[in-house]
Write an enzyme that holds these catalytic residues in place. Structure first.
Site, mmCIF file in Angstrom:
data_model
loop_
_atom_site.group_PDB
_atom_site.id
_atom_site.type_symbol
_atom_site.label_atom_id
_atom_site.label_comp_id
_atom_site.label_asym_id
_atom_site.label_seq_id
_atom_site.Cartn_x
_atom_site.Cartn_y
_atom_site.Cartn_z
ATOM 1 N N HIS A 140 0.876 -1.006 0.550
ATOM 2 C CA HIS A 140 0.404 -0.121 0.339
ATOM 3 C C HIS A 140 0.759 1.323 -0.015
ATOM 4 O O HIS A 140 0.614 2.683 0.099
ATOM 5 C CB HIS A 140 -1.039 -0.691 1.262
ATOM 6 C CG HIS A 140 -0.641 -0.101 2.329
ATOM 7 N ND1 HIS A 140 0.230 -0.659 3.099
ATOM 8 C CD2 HIS A 140 -0.086 1.077 3.142
ATOM 9 C CE1 HIS A 140 0.964 -0.520 4.284
ATOM 10 N NE2 HIS A 140 0.741 0.557 4.094
HETATM 11 C C1 UD1 Z 1 -2.110 5.068 5.592
HETATM 12 C C2 UD1 Z 1 -0.822 5.788 6.271
HETATM 13 C C3 UD1 Z 1 0.619 4.641 6.907
HETATM 14 C C4 UD1 Z 1 -0.376 3.662 6.567
HETATM 15 C C5 UD1 Z 1 -1.358 2.772 6.649
HETATM 16 C C6 UD1 Z 1 -1.868 1.378 7.511
HETATM 17 C C7 UD1 Z 1 -0.599 8.317 5.628
HETATM 18 C C8 UD1 Z 1 0.221 9.305 5.139
HETATM 19 N N1 UD1 Z 1 -0.069 6.834 5.853
HETATM 20 O O1 UD1 Z 1 -1.751 4.392 4.538
HETATM 21 O O2 UD1 Z 1 1.446 5.256 6.548
HETATM 22 O O3 UD1 Z 1 0.756 2.782 6.768
HETATM 23 O O4 UD1 Z 1 -2.637 4.481 6.537
HETATM 24 O O5 UD1 Z 1 -3.255 1.260 6.564
HETATM 25 O O6 UD1 Z 1 -0.846 8.633 6.630
HETATM 26 N N2 UD1 Z 1 -9.490 4.006 1.631
HETATM 27 C C9 UD1 Z 1 -10.390 3.640 1.642
HETATM 28 N N3 UD1 Z 1 -11.113 2.949 3.083
HETATM 29 C C10 UD1 Z 1 -10.658 3.890 3.901
HETATM 30 C C11 UD1 Z 1 -9.329 4.023 4.509
HETATM 31 C C12 UD1 Z 1 -9.281 4.369 2.949
HETATM 32 O O7 UD1 Z 1 -10.709 3.034 0.350
HETATM 33 O O8 UD1 Z 1 -11.432 3.235 5.059
HETATM 34 C C13 UD1 Z 1 -9.215 4.392 0.181
HETATM 35 C C14 UD1 Z 1 -9.210 6.381 -0.314
HETATM 36 O O9 UD1 Z 1 -9.047 5.718 -1.220
HETATM 37 C C15 UD1 Z 1 -7.698 6.471 0.284
HETATM 38 C C16 UD1 Z 1 -6.675 5.737 0.103
HETATM 39 O O10 UD1 Z 1 -7.243 4.607 0.659
HETATM 40 O O11 UD1 Z 1 -7.644 7.702 -0.538
HETATM 41 C C17 UD1 Z 1 -5.870 6.064 0.892
HETATM 42 O O12 UD1 Z 1 -5.999 6.117 2.064
HETATM 43 P P1 UD1 Z 1 -5.154 7.080 3.277
HETATM 44 O O13 UD1 Z 1 -5.277 6.838 4.793
HETATM 45 O O14 UD1 Z 1 -5.162 7.746 2.439
HETATM 46 O O15 UD1 Z 1 -3.727 6.297 2.847
HETATM 47 P P2 UD1 Z 1 -3.142 4.665 3.623
HETATM 48 O O16 UD1 Z 1 -2.441 4.536 1.808
HETATM 49 O O17 UD1 Z 1 -3.972 3.626 3.546
HETATM 50 N N1 UDP Z 2 -3.727 -6.626 8.537
HETATM 51 C C1 UDP Z 2 -4.629 -7.162 8.755
HETATM 52 N N2 UDP Z 2 -5.867 -7.318 8.017
HETATM 53 C C2 UDP Z 2 -4.792 -7.378 6.349
HETATM 54 C C3 UDP Z 2 -3.315 -6.839 6.269
HETATM 55 C C4 UDP Z 2 -3.498 -6.488 7.326
HETATM 56 O O1 UDP Z 2 -5.297 -7.247 10.090
HETATM 57 O O2 UDP Z 2 -4.821 -7.213 5.149
HETATM 58 C C5 UDP Z 2 -3.278 -6.406 9.301
HETATM 59 C C6 UDP Z 2 -1.726 -6.430 10.433
HETATM 60 O O3 UDP Z 2 -1.081 -8.026 11.072
HETATM 61 C C7 UDP Z 2 -0.970 -5.784 11.231
HETATM 62 C C8 UDP Z 2 -0.789 -4.635 10.803
HETATM 63 O O4 UDP Z 2 -2.298 -4.635 9.932
HETATM 64 O O5 UDP Z 2 -0.783 -5.595 12.472
HETATM 65 C C9 UDP Z 2 -0.298 -3.698 9.579
HETATM 66 O O6 UDP Z 2 -1.111 -2.410 8.902
HETATM 67 P P1 UDP Z 2 -0.469 -1.726 7.277
HETATM 68 O O7 UDP Z 2 0.030 -2.945 6.713
HETATM 69 O O8 UDP Z 2 -1.635 -1.612 6.725
HETATM 70 O O9 UDP Z 2 0.508 -0.741 8.002
HETATM 71 P P2 UDP Z 2 2.047 -0.437 7.856
HETATM 72 O O10 UDP Z 2 2.673 -1.758 9.618
HETATM 73 O O11 UDP Z 2 2.237 -0.551 7.328
HETATM 74 O O12 UDP Z 2 1.578 1.084 8.634
#
Ligand code: UD1
Ligand code: UDP
Length: 360
Positions: A202
């Site tokens: 992601h």
């Molecule tokens: C965010 C964090 C990242 C973290 C990740 C965990 C920042 C800059 N990034 O990235 O560090 O590792 O969360 O998963 O804060 N969206 C949905 N449904 C949701 C949430 C998001 O559809 O419930 C989609 C939207 O299109 C959105 C995109 O995902 O624009 C990105 O979501 P966002 O929270 O901005 O960043 P992440 O990639 O989730």
């Molecule tokens: N995770 C989950 N379901 C998924 C993918 C990840 O429960 O389909 C959990 C994973 O076990 C870990 C956390 O989400 O505890 C990691 O989150 P993510 O990869 O979104 O963020 P990051 O750690 O890179 O910030």
């Protein structure tokens, strides 16, 4: 009173390890920024992991960095003003973390940062910017590893650093065996243990640009020649793959895209896998703790211990490097994991203790 700010999937996992210890000593006001809002990225973690329901939902939602960070700050500011918390608790490195650090600093409320001191030394990652600012503004740095403490010392912030261990590891240690017993995800997906690979991705640097996303897809398709790849895709990634029109070719080559899973199902899937390909921070660490070899789809990592122990390889988006590393996994990548590098499973309790001693 402690105001805890969470908003993203990994932060719900981290809060699950800390909140109950915090509540033995303090009143906790739990605030959800709304950065993640889909049930499968948010609510399911509260239900499965027993995180108390948020006292406030800020509803910030998705958007560019400024819009999202600003929305969280705007909604958070009045909550920090009254009733004024004794301390704000923030986790990790997301825009939610940054917004919490900025609002608390301007209100002159001290901040404790869980996962302080993590560095990739790659400022092109939004997370690196968020971490550096959050650490600079925090009054108490709660570090998961010795590497994190050393990073803060180099930045002149060592005086406020406390090594508590990794809060995600607390949960992985306790809930790993529970997930093995309770989750039927392997049956639901028709999988045999060790006969498949798990992938997650992601990072904007991997999925936002179409050319780069094509390379990511290539890595996954190449890996699927070794074993089917189960790919619980983050919504950011799912959307981009759809726009690229790459779904059918992924499927045809053995890359099975599924919806994001809840914690127990994902943990079971990970622990049963032959290997994991990921750009997630949390997943690298959980793979290490589960003894599952990891190929990290990045050139840097904050979790250097997983690489030093031989259980994680940084393969970037190079299909041949990934395939080569996967072949070697038939043997063994390195020494068995040393769970001690991420603490003893009591990091959540130590976070609460350090906050108590900080507040006197
Ligand atoms: C965010 C964090 C990242 C973290 C990740 C965990 C920042 C800059 N990034 O990235 O560090 O590792 O969360 O998963 O804060 N969206 C949905 N449904 C949701 C949430 C998001 O559809 O419930 C989609 C939207 O299109 C959105 C995109 O995902 O624009 C990105 O979501 P966002 O929270 O901005 O960043 P992440 O990639 O989730
Ligand atoms: N995770 C989950 N379901 C998924 C993918 C990840 O429960 O389909 C959990 C994973 O076990 C870990 C956390 O989400 O505890 C990691 O989150 P993510 O990869 O979104 O963020 P990051 O750690 O890179 O910030």
């Amino acid at each position: 009173m402690i105001l805890t700010l969470v908003g993203n999937r990994p932060q719900f996992v981290k809060a699950a390890a800390v909140s109950r210890h915090l509540r033995e000593r303090f009143d906790e006001l739990l605030v959800h920024s709304g950065q993640h809002y889909d049930r499968e990225l948010s609510e399911i973690f509260f239900e499965e992991l027993g995180v108390p329901p948020p006292d406030h939902e800020l509803g910030a939602g998705s958007g560019d960095h400024g819009k999202q960070t600003g929305a969280i700050m705007t909604a958070l500011e009045p909550l920090v003003a009254r009733p004024r918390p004794d301390l704000c608790l923030i986790y990790g490195d997301t825009n939610t973390t940054l917004a919490g650090a900025l609002v608390a600093a301007k209100a002159e409320v001290p901040t404790a940062h869980v996962e302080a001191g993590m560095r990739s030394f790659d400022r092109s990652m939004p997370e690196e910017v968020n971490r550096v600012v959050a650490d600079r503004l925090s009054a108490l740095h709660l570090c998961p590893t010795e590497t994190a403490v050393a990073n803060l010392e180099r930045e002149g912030l060592g005086g406020r650093a406390r090594l508590v261990g990794d809060v995600m590891a607390d949960l992985a240690m306790v809930l790993g065996p529970v997930a093995d017993r309770r989750s039927d995800v392997l049956d639901r997906l028709g999988l045999e243990p060790r006969a498949y690979i798990v992938a997650t991705a992601h990072r904007p640097g991997n999925v936002d640009d179409p050319g780069t996303l094509r390379r990511l897809c290539e890595v996954l398709r190449r890996a699927a020649r070794a074993a089917p790849v189960i790919f619980p895709a983050h919504p950011r990634t799912r959307e981009r793959i759809r726009s690229l029109g790459a779904e059918a070719e992924l499927d045809a080559d053995g890359v099975r895209q599924i919806s994001p899973l809840g914690y127990l199902d994902f943990t079971r899937l990970l622990r049963g896998a032959r290997a994991v390909l990921t750009d997630s921070g949390g997943v690298q660490k959980e793979a290490y703790l589960a003894g599952v070899p990891c190929l990290t789809l990045r050139d840097t990592t904050e979790w250097v211990e997983t690489v030093e122990g031989g259980w994680n390889r940084l393969v970037g988006l190079d299909p041949e490097a990934a395939a080569g590393a996967l072949e070697e996994l038939g043997e063994r990548l390195g020494d068995p994991p040393d769970p001690g590098v991420y603490g003893r499973g009591d990091a959540g309790r130590r976070v609460a203790e350090e906050i108590a001693s900080f507040l006197g």
